[in-house]
Scaffold this active site. Structure first.
Site, short mmCIF file in Angstrom:
data_model
loop_
_atom_site.label_atom_id
_atom_site.label_comp_id
_atom_site.label_asym_id
_atom_site.label_seq_id
_atom_site.Cartn_x
_atom_site.Cartn_y
_atom_site.Cartn_z
N TYR A 20 19.96 -8.06 19.24
CA TYR A 20 18.81 -8.34 19.85
C TYR A 20 19.63 -9.52 20.71
O TYR A 20 21.02 -10.13 20.30
CB TYR A 20 18.49 -9.17 18.96
CG TYR A 20 17.76 -10.53 18.48
CD1 TYR A 20 19.33 -10.71 17.56
CD2 TYR A 20 17.46 -11.78 19.26
CE1 TYR A 20 19.01 -12.28 16.80
CE2 TYR A 20 17.83 -12.74 18.45
CZ TYR A 20 18.26 -13.17 17.62
OH TYR A 20 18.41 -14.24 16.47
N LYS A 135 25.20 -10.43 16.75
CA LYS A 135 24.11 -11.10 16.80
C LYS A 135 22.62 -10.12 16.66
O LYS A 135 22.06 -9.23 16.70
CB LYS A 135 23.55 -10.90 17.80
CG LYS A 135 21.94 -12.36 18.48
CD LYS A 135 22.37 -12.91 19.81
CE LYS A 135 21.14 -13.54 20.00
NZ LYS A 135 20.74 -14.62 19.24
N GLU A 167 27.23 -23.15 12.55
CA GLU A 167 26.33 -24.07 13.49
C GLU A 167 24.96 -23.90 12.75
O GLU A 167 24.31 -24.21 11.38
CB GLU A 167 25.80 -22.86 13.81
CG GLU A 167 25.18 -21.17 13.34
CD GLU A 167 26.19 -19.86 14.45
OE1 GLU A 167 26.02 -19.97 15.08
OE2 GLU A 167 26.23 -18.54 13.54
N LEU A 191 27.70 -18.07 15.24
CA LEU A 191 27.64 -16.71 16.50
C LEU A 191 28.77 -17.03 17.52
O LEU A 191 29.05 -18.65 18.20
CB LEU A 191 26.17 -16.86 16.83
CG LEU A 191 25.74 -15.48 18.04
CD1 LEU A 191 25.87 -14.45 17.34
CD2 LEU A 191 24.32 -15.73 18.45
N1 PDD Z 1 19.38 -17.72 18.62
N2 PDD Z 1 23.89 -19.29 16.58
C1 PDD Z 1 22.76 -18.14 16.64
C2 PDD Z 1 22.99 -18.33 14.55
C3 PDD Z 1 21.98 -18.64 17.32
O1 PDD Z 1 21.06 -17.50 16.86
C4 PDD Z 1 22.02 -18.92 18.50
C5 PDD Z 1 20.70 -18.24 19.57
C6 PDD Z 1 23.08 -19.41 18.92
C7 PDD Z 1 23.04 -20.33 20.58
O2 PDD Z 1 23.88 -18.58 20.50
P1 PDD Z 1 23.04 -18.52 22.57
O3 PDD Z 1 23.48 -19.71 23.39
O4 PDD Z 1 23.92 -17.50 22.88
O5 PDD Z 1 21.42 -18.95 23.00
C8 PDD Z 1 24.06 -19.88 18.34
C9 PDD Z 1 18.18 -16.97 19.76
C10 PDD Z 1 18.07 -17.67 20.88
C11 PDD Z 1 17.62 -16.92 19.25
O6 PDD Z 1 17.46 -16.24 18.04
O7 PDD Z 1 16.06 -16.58 19.58
#
Ligand code: PDD
Length: 268
Positions: A20, A135, A167, A191
């Site tokens: 996703y 992801k 993270e 991620l």
């Molecule tokens: N989550 N690390 C993890 C484990 C994440 O699920 C996310 C993002 C990030 C940040 O990635 P980005 O800057 O590309 O959003 C880091 C999204 C927002 C979610 O699952 O809703």
């Protein structure tokens, strides 16, 4: 929403066989969209899954979602699964048609009140698998971590493995010490955040030094500032970790500057 249907045998539903992306929208415009699509392509190829349609069609879908929902500010969630097939662990024989779903959510991203006060974080064990660079929708470990945070009055859980923060459950993690930003280097253990990538570029342009290495919770307790990044939080100050106040309990100058830079770039 009430008319969308996914097959009972969809591998996303049965075995979390899907990936996703979450992209932010500000003033009706997508933020960091190219980076999200690039990461989607990588997630799909690492799991040997096909694209559900062409990239141009995905672009059209995103723009149509914004238009039809009249979305000014919020996020677009999109998910692709390997599709439906008789249940088995190995890939289905022959091609399955990937399942694609997407929807919008209205959110107060720019004037999020949390950005003024800062948020609280707790540490929690990192229970995930070893391919966190993909992801996937397999989110039970982050769900348990986020729930633990909420039950302790915090908004995010920083996951810890071998004594170091990997993270956040849905965000990347940063501390600031003596003016330098410290964040874990990219690997299979975290991620690669699209917000992280954009922020690193902006910080460099602004002359803010970034050191990419793991840090411990103890180092974080003693940091001058802390923050997190994600598509739905942008750059979010952290004022408490495991009940210990960071930087006097107020968002510090570095994080406030970085949030401002990011919002400007995103067209806020
Ligand atoms: N989550 N690390 C993890 C484990 C994440 O699920 C996310 C993002 C990030 C940040 O990635 P980005 O800057 O590309 O959003 C880091 C999204 C927002 C979610 O699952 O809703």
């Amino acid at each position: 929403e009430s008319e969308g249907k996914v097959a009972m045998f969809d591998r996303g539903f049965l075995i979390a066989g899907g990936v996703y992306e979450v992209s932010a929208v500000i003033n009706g415009k997508l933020v960091d969209y190219a980076a999200h699509m690039e990461r989607l392509g990588r997630s799909l190829s690492e799991l040997r899954m096909g694209w559900p349609c062409t990239r141009a069609e995905l672009d059209t879908m995103h723009h149509e979602l914004i238009r039809r929902n009249d979305l000014k500010e919020g996020i677009i969630y999109m998910q692709v699964t390997r599709g439906a097939a008789d249940r088995a662990f190995n890939f289905p024989k022959g091609e399955t048609k990937p399942t694609l779903i997407a929807f919008t959510q209205v959110m107060n991203l720019v004037n999020n009140p949390n950005a003024v006060t800062g948020v609280k974080v707790i540490t929690t064990p990192d229970l995930r698998w070893s391919r966190r660079d993909i992801k996937t929708v397999m989110l039970l470990a982050p769900v348990l971590g986020k729930q633990a945070a909420y039950e302790q009055g915090a908004q995010e859980g920083w996951m810890v493995e071998n004594g170091h923060v990997t993270e956040g459950t849905s965000s990347n993690a940063y501390i600031v010490k003596d003016g330098k930003v410290i964040t874990r280097h990219l690997s299979n253990e975290i991620l690669a955040g699209c917000t992280r990538r954009a922020l690193m570029r902006l910080a460099k342009e602004e002359g803010v030094e970034i050191v990419e290495r793991p840090f411990t919770p103890e180092e974080a307790y003693a940091a001058d500032e802390a923050f997190l990044t994600s598509a739905s939080q942008f750059v979010m100050p952290i004022v408490e970790i495991d009940g210990k106040r960071i930087g006097g309990g107020q968002p510090g100058p570095v994080v406030r500057k970085l949030r401002e830079l990011y919002l400007k770039e995103a067209g806020a």
